[in-house]
Design a protein around this motif. Structure first.
Motif, mmCIF file in Angstrom:
data_model
loop_
_atom_site.group_PDB
_atom_site.id
_atom_site.type_symbol
_atom_site.label_atom_id
_atom_site.label_comp_id
_atom_site.label_asym_id
_atom_site.label_seq_id
_atom_site.Cartn_x
_atom_site.Cartn_y
_atom_site.Cartn_z
ATOM 1 N N PRO A 413 -2.644 5.980 -0.780
ATOM 2 C CA PRO A 413 -2.908 4.801 0.055
ATOM 3 C C PRO A 413 -2.595 3.478 -0.645
ATOM 4 O O PRO A 413 -2.342 2.471 0.016
ATOM 5 C CB PRO A 413 -4.404 4.921 0.370
ATOM 6 C CG PRO A 413 -4.700 6.370 0.240
ATOM 7 C CD PRO A 413 -3.834 6.857 -0.878
ATOM 8 N N GLY A 414 -2.637 3.474 -1.990
ATOM 9 C CA GLY A 414 -2.281 2.276 -2.721
ATOM 10 C C GLY A 414 -3.203 1.105 -2.433
ATOM 11 O O GLY A 414 -4.345 1.261 -1.988
ATOM 12 N N MET A 415 -2.684 -0.083 -2.654
ATOM 13 C CA MET A 415 -3.505 -1.291 -2.593
ATOM 14 C C MET A 415 -3.858 -1.698 -1.166
ATOM 15 O O MET A 415 -4.634 -2.628 -0.953
ATOM 16 C CB MET A 415 -2.788 -2.439 -3.302
ATOM 17 C CG MET A 415 -3.721 -3.457 -3.930
ATOM 18 S SD MET A 415 -2.921 -4.446 -5.222
ATOM 19 C CE MET A 415 -1.575 -5.203 -4.321
ATOM 20 N N ASP A 416 -3.311 -0.993 -0.186
ATOM 21 C CA ASP A 416 -3.716 -1.268 1.192
ATOM 22 C C ASP A 416 -5.146 -0.817 1.456
ATOM 23 O O ASP A 416 -5.793 -1.296 2.390
ATOM 24 C CB ASP A 416 -2.768 -0.585 2.174
ATOM 25 C CG ASP A 416 -1.408 -1.256 2.213
ATOM 26 O OD1 ASP A 416 -1.350 -2.448 2.552
ATOM 27 O OD2 ASP A 416 -0.410 -0.588 1.890
ATOM 28 N N TYR A 417 -5.622 0.166 0.660
ATOM 29 C CA TYR A 417 -6.964 0.707 0.878
ATOM 30 C C TYR A 417 -7.781 0.821 -0.407
ATOM 31 O O TYR A 417 -8.974 0.561 -0.416
ATOM 32 C CB TYR A 417 -6.889 2.107 1.507
ATOM 33 C CG TYR A 417 -6.304 2.153 2.892
ATOM 34 C CD1 TYR A 417 -7.076 1.844 4.006
ATOM 35 C CD2 TYR A 417 -4.970 2.497 3.095
ATOM 36 C CE1 TYR A 417 -6.546 1.894 5.280
ATOM 37 C CE2 TYR A 417 -4.428 2.539 4.370
ATOM 38 C CZ TYR A 417 -5.218 2.235 5.456
ATOM 39 O OH TYR A 417 -4.693 2.277 6.722
ATOM 40 N N CYS A 418 -7.151 1.267 -1.486
ATOM 41 C CA CYS A 418 -7.884 1.782 -2.636
ATOM 42 C C CYS A 418 -8.327 0.679 -3.588
ATOM 43 O O CYS A 418 -7.546 -0.217 -3.934
ATOM 44 C CB CYS A 418 -7.018 2.800 -3.381
ATOM 45 S SG CYS A 418 -7.840 3.574 -4.777
ATOM 46 N N THR A 419 -9.577 0.769 -4.038
ATOM 47 C CA THR A 419 -10.111 -0.208 -4.984
ATOM 48 C C THR A 419 -9.500 -0.057 -6.368
ATOM 49 O O THR A 419 -9.534 -0.999 -7.170
ATOM 50 C CB THR A 419 -11.640 -0.056 -5.114
ATOM 51 O OG1 THR A 419 -11.944 1.302 -5.463
ATOM 52 C CG2 THR A 419 -12.336 -0.411 -3.826
ATOM 53 N N LEU A 420 -8.952 1.103 -6.687
ATOM 54 C CA LEU A 420 -8.376 1.339 -8.013
ATOM 55 C C LEU A 420 -6.910 0.949 -8.088
ATOM 56 O O LEU A 420 -6.370 0.787 -9.186
ATOM 57 C CB LEU A 420 -8.519 2.819 -8.393
ATOM 58 C CG LEU A 420 -9.941 3.374 -8.439
ATOM 59 C CD1 LEU A 420 -9.899 4.864 -8.750
ATOM 60 C CD2 LEU A 420 -10.779 2.638 -9.473
ATOM 61 N N ALA A 421 -6.261 0.822 -6.951
ATOM 62 C CA ALA A 421 -4.818 0.610 -6.935
ATOM 63 C C ALA A 421 -4.439 -0.734 -7.531
ATOM 64 O O ALA A 421 -5.165 -1.729 -7.416
ATOM 65 C CB ALA A 421 -4.287 0.716 -5.508
ATOM 66 N N THR A 422 -3.277 -0.757 -8.170
ATOM 67 C CA THR A 422 -2.740 -1.983 -8.764
ATOM 68 C C THR A 422 -1.465 -2.445 -8.060
ATOM 69 O O THR A 422 -0.895 -3.469 -8.436
ATOM 70 C CB THR A 422 -2.452 -1.749 -10.257
ATOM 71 O OG1 THR A 422 -1.684 -0.539 -10.411
ATOM 72 C CG2 THR A 422 -3.742 -1.599 -11.038
ATOM 73 N N ALA A 423 -1.006 -1.676 -7.080
ATOM 74 C CA ALA A 423 0.197 -2.042 -6.333
ATOM 75 C C ALA A 423 0.200 -1.294 -5.008
ATOM 76 O O ALA A 423 -0.540 -0.332 -4.809
ATOM 77 C CB ALA A 423 1.454 -1.726 -7.143
ATOM 78 N N ARG A 424 1.068 -1.704 -4.112
ATOM 79 C CA ARG A 424 1.192 -1.050 -2.820
ATOM 80 C C ARG A 424 2.098 0.182 -2.926
ATOM 81 O O ARG A 424 3.086 0.164 -3.661
ATOM 82 C CB ARG A 424 1.765 -2.030 -1.794
ATOM 83 C CG ARG A 424 0.812 -3.165 -1.410
ATOM 84 C CD ARG A 424 1.530 -4.229 -0.601
ATOM 85 N NE ARG A 424 2.478 -4.968 -1.436
ATOM 86 C CZ ARG A 424 3.356 -5.852 -0.986
ATOM 87 N NH1 ARG A 424 3.405 -6.111 0.323
ATOM 88 N NH2 ARG A 424 4.178 -6.485 -1.805
ATOM 89 N N SER A 425 1.740 1.215 -2.198
ATOM 90 C CA SER A 425 2.560 2.427 -2.129
ATOM 91 C C SER A 425 3.178 2.605 -0.756
ATOM 92 O O SER A 425 4.360 2.948 -0.630
ATOM 93 C CB SER A 425 1.709 3.659 -2.442
ATOM 94 O OG SER A 425 1.157 3.610 -3.717
#
Length: 552
Positions: A413-425
Motif C-alpha cells: 500500500p505504500g505511503m497512501d496508507y501505511c504509517t511505516l512507508a517512506t514512499a508511494r508504491s
C-alpha cells in the motif's frame, strides 16, 4: 472443499466477544492507545495513516463462496466498498471505524473466519501454492499439512510472544510457487524410500536484511512435522534477539549463530519435544487428508472451448496468459488478475467478490484461492465452461489478460496508507502498467515479475522481483532504488541493487530504458528477462539504467 467451521466457530466467537469488551474500554478511555495496542494487534487491527486497518486471515488462501460474500458485505457496510488482497493470502480493509470492528469480527465468526494472528509477534498465516490440489506439476497436496500447522499454531500458548513475527510456507509441487526459501520456515514435500516427508528450510526472510533460507533437514518424516517445527520455533524463542527488533527475526539468529550450532540445538530439542507427541497430530492429519479429497471432476468435450479460442482473439489471449495447467484432463485453473491497467494492484470491489463467489459455485466446484501475488484463482474449471467464465469476468473488469506480465505487479500500500512507508508504491505500479500497455510492449516483453515496496520492510517483495523497486525517503524526497535478478520460484535469488536511486518522475523512464535494452539483447522471444539477466550478467542492464551522458 475443507471447512474449518465445525471446530472453530465457538472459539472465534469467544475471541470476537473478548475484543468487543476491549474496544469499549478503549472508546470510554479506560485503556490508553499504548495499552490498547497489543490487544488490537492480537486481533489483526493496525492503526494506519488515515484510519484503522483490519487484516483478516484466509488460511493458506482457501476461501469458500459464502465466505467471499461475507467479505463483500464487510466491504460495502464498513469500508469504502473494496478490500485489498495481501501477499500472505489474506485480505485487508483499510477504512473501518474502530467502533465497527467488533461487529465485523462477529460477522466473520458466523462464517468461520477471524483475524487472529494476522499481526503481532506470532506465527502468521501459513501459506502455500494457490494451485494446491489442482496443479499439473503437483506430486502431493500441501493443504492437509498447512491445515495441521494452522490448527496447531492458532493461539499456541508458547508462541504468542516470539522475538518477532514468524512465517511458514509449504509446497508440494515441482515448481515452488510458495517461496519457501524466503520464509522463516519453508517446507517442501518429498518422497524418500517410499515415505512421505519434508525438506525443511530455515532462516529466510526479506525486510532490511534479506536472506534466503538454508536447508536444516534434508528429509523429515511427516509424522515428526509438528514436533520438529516446535523444536525450531522453541529454539528461536529462547535464542532470538529481543534487544533490537531489526535483528530479531530467525534469519539473524541462524546467521549470527551459524546453521550448524542452531541445528544442533534444534535436534536436541526435537528429541525432547517428540516424546510429548502421542499420535493426536497424526490422527488429525489423517482427518485433514480425507477432508481435502478432490472434487467430483467431470468428463466432457472441450470442442466449444477450442472453437471460441479460434473465433475470439481476446479470449485466446486470456487463455494463453491466465490459465494454469491442471492435473485433470479437460480442466484448467483460472487466474483472475486484480491488476487492470491503471488500477490499484490487489484491490477488489464488493461486486467483484460476489461475482467470484457465483462463478466458483457455478463453474468451480465452490473453491476459491487467494494467491500471494494479490490475485484470485478458480482452481478447478472445466474448459467447456471457460467461455462463460471469461464473459462474466469481462463484464466485471476482471478479464485482463496479463497474469505474469509487466502489469501483474505486486505492490504494497505504500505511503497512501501505511504509517511505516517512506514512499508511494501504488502510483508507481499504476504508471508502469499503463506505460507499457500504451507503448504496445507488454506482450512482447512477456513473463516478468515486477515487485514494489514503499519502505525497507519489503511488504511488496521487491527483493524477489526480476525487477524490484524500493521507495525510500532521501531528505524528504521520494527516491527509488532498483534491484535486478531477484527470484523466488525457479532459482531463489535476492535481487542486486543496480546503482543510485531515481526520483519519482524518473522511475518509469528508467524501467522503459531497461526493458527496451532487454528486448535488444535477448537471445530470442522465448528468453525471459530473468533468463537474459542470468546469461549476460548485470552490465548491459545497468548501462541502460544509467546511460553515459552524450558528448557535446
Amino acid at each position: 472443499m475443507f471447512d474449518v467451521r465445525p471446530v472453530d466457530t465457538d472459539y472465534v466467537r469467544h475471541r470476537a466477544a473478548q475484543f468487543r469488551a476491549q474496544v469499549e474500554r478503549r472508546l470510554d478511555g479506560s485503556l490508553t492507545e499504548d495499552e490498547f495496542r497489543p490487544l488490537r494487534l492480537m486481533n489483526g487491527v493496525y492503526l494506519q495513516l488515515h484510519a484503522y486497518m483490519l487484516r483478516i486471515a484466509i488460511p493458506y488462501g482457501t476461501i469458500s463462496p459464502d465466505q467471499m460474500r461475507m467479505l463483500a458485505h464487510l466491504a460495502e457496510t464498513y469500508d469504502k466498498g473494496y478490500g485489498h488482497w495481501t501477499t500472505r493470502q489474506n485480505i485487508q480493509f483499510n477504512w473501518p471505524r474502530l467502533v465497527d470492528i467488533p461487529d465485523m469480527l462477529d460477522h466473520l465468526a458466523s462464517v468461520g473466519m477471524h483475524a487472529i494472528q494476522t499481526s503481532g509477534n506470532t506465527i502468521r498465516n501459513v501459506t502455500t501454492d494457490a494451485f494446491a490440489g489442482a496443479a499439473a506439476d503437483e506430486y502431493m497436496d500441501p493443504r492437509p499439512y498447512a491445515e495441521l500447522l494452522r490448527s496447531w499454531s492458532t493461539d499456541h500458548a508458547e508462541f504468542q510472544f516470539l522475538p518477532r513475527k514468524f512465517k511458514i510456507a509449504i509446497t508440494g509441487a515441482q515448481r515452488d510457487r510458495a517461496l519457501v526459501a524466503a520464509h522463516d520456515i519453508g517446507l517442501r514435500l518429498r518422497q524418500q524410500d517410499g515415505q512421505t516427508g519434508f525438506e525443511v528450510w530455515v532462516g529466510g526472510g526479506l525486510g532490511r536484511t534479506p536472506m534466503l533460507g538454508k536447508v536444516i533437514r534434508d528429509f523429515l518424516p511427516e509424522g515428526d512435522l509438528l514436533a520438529y517445527i516446535e523444536a525450531i520455533i522453541s529454539t528461536y524463542n529462547l535464542s532470538g534477539r529481543r534487544d533490537n527488533k531489526y535483528k530479531a527475526r530467525i534469519k539473524i539468529t541462524v546467521h549470527e549463530r551459524g546453521l550448524d550450532v542452531f541445528k544442533a540445538e534444534v535436534e536436541e530439542e526435537f528429541l525432547n519435544r517428540r516424546r510429548d507427541f502421542h499420535g493426536a497430530d497424526r490422527e488429525a492429519l489423517a482427518i485433514f487428508k480425507d477432508r481435502f479429497a478432490a472434487p467430483a471432476f467431470r468428463n466432457g468435450p472441450v470442442d466449444a472451448y477450442e472453437a471460441e479460442r479460434a473465433r475470439n482473439g481476446a479470449f485466446r489471449s486470456w487463455t494463453d496468459t491466465n490459465l494454469h495447467p491442471h492435473k485433470v484432463d479437460g480442466y484448467a485453473s483460472v487466474i483472475v488478475t486484480f491488476k487492470t491497467h491503471g488500477a490499484t494492484p490487489g484491490d477488489a470491489s464488493a461486486d467483484q467478490m460476489r461475482l467470484l463467489a457465483d462463478l466458483a459455485e457455478q463453474y468451480g466446484h465452490s473453491d476459491l484461492r487467494i494467491s500471494h501475488d494479490q490475485n484470485v484463482v478458480l482452481p478447478h474449471v472445466h474448459k467447456s465452461d471457460l467461455p462463460a467464465v471469461y464473459a462474466a469476468l469481462q463484464g466485471a473488469g476482471l478479464a485482463t489478460a496479463n497474469a505474469g506480465l509487466t502489469s501483474d505487479i505486486i505492490a504494497c500500500p505504500g505511503m497512501d496508507y501505511c504509517t511505516l512507508a517512506t514512499a508511494r508504491s501504488i502510483p508507481i505500479a499504476q504508471e508502469i502498467a499503463t506505460h507499457f500497455k500504451d507503448a504496445g510492449l507488454e506482450d512482447e516483453i512477456g513473463k516478468l515479475n515486477i515487485r514494489i515496496s514503499g519502505c525497507i520492510n519489503a511488504c511488496g517483495h521487491h527483493h524477489l522481483g526480476h525487477i524490484g523497486i524500493l521507495g525510500l525517503d532521501r531528505a524528504g524526497v521520494e527516491n527509488y532504488q532498483i534491484t535486478l535478478g531477484g527470484d523466488g520460484y525457479d532459482i531463489p535469488a535476492i535481487g542486486e541493487r543496480a546503482g543510485a536511486g531515481f526520483p519519482y518522475d524518473q522511475v518509469v523512464p528508467a524501467i522503459d530504458r531497461l526493458l527496451r535494452a532487454y528486448l535488444e539483447v535477448r537471445a530470442d522471444a522465448s528468453e525471459r528477462f530473468i533468463d537474459a539477466y542470468r546469461r549476460l550478467g548485470p552490465a548491459p542492464f545497468k548501462a541502460a539504467l544509467y546511460p553515459e551522458p552524450a558528448d557535446d
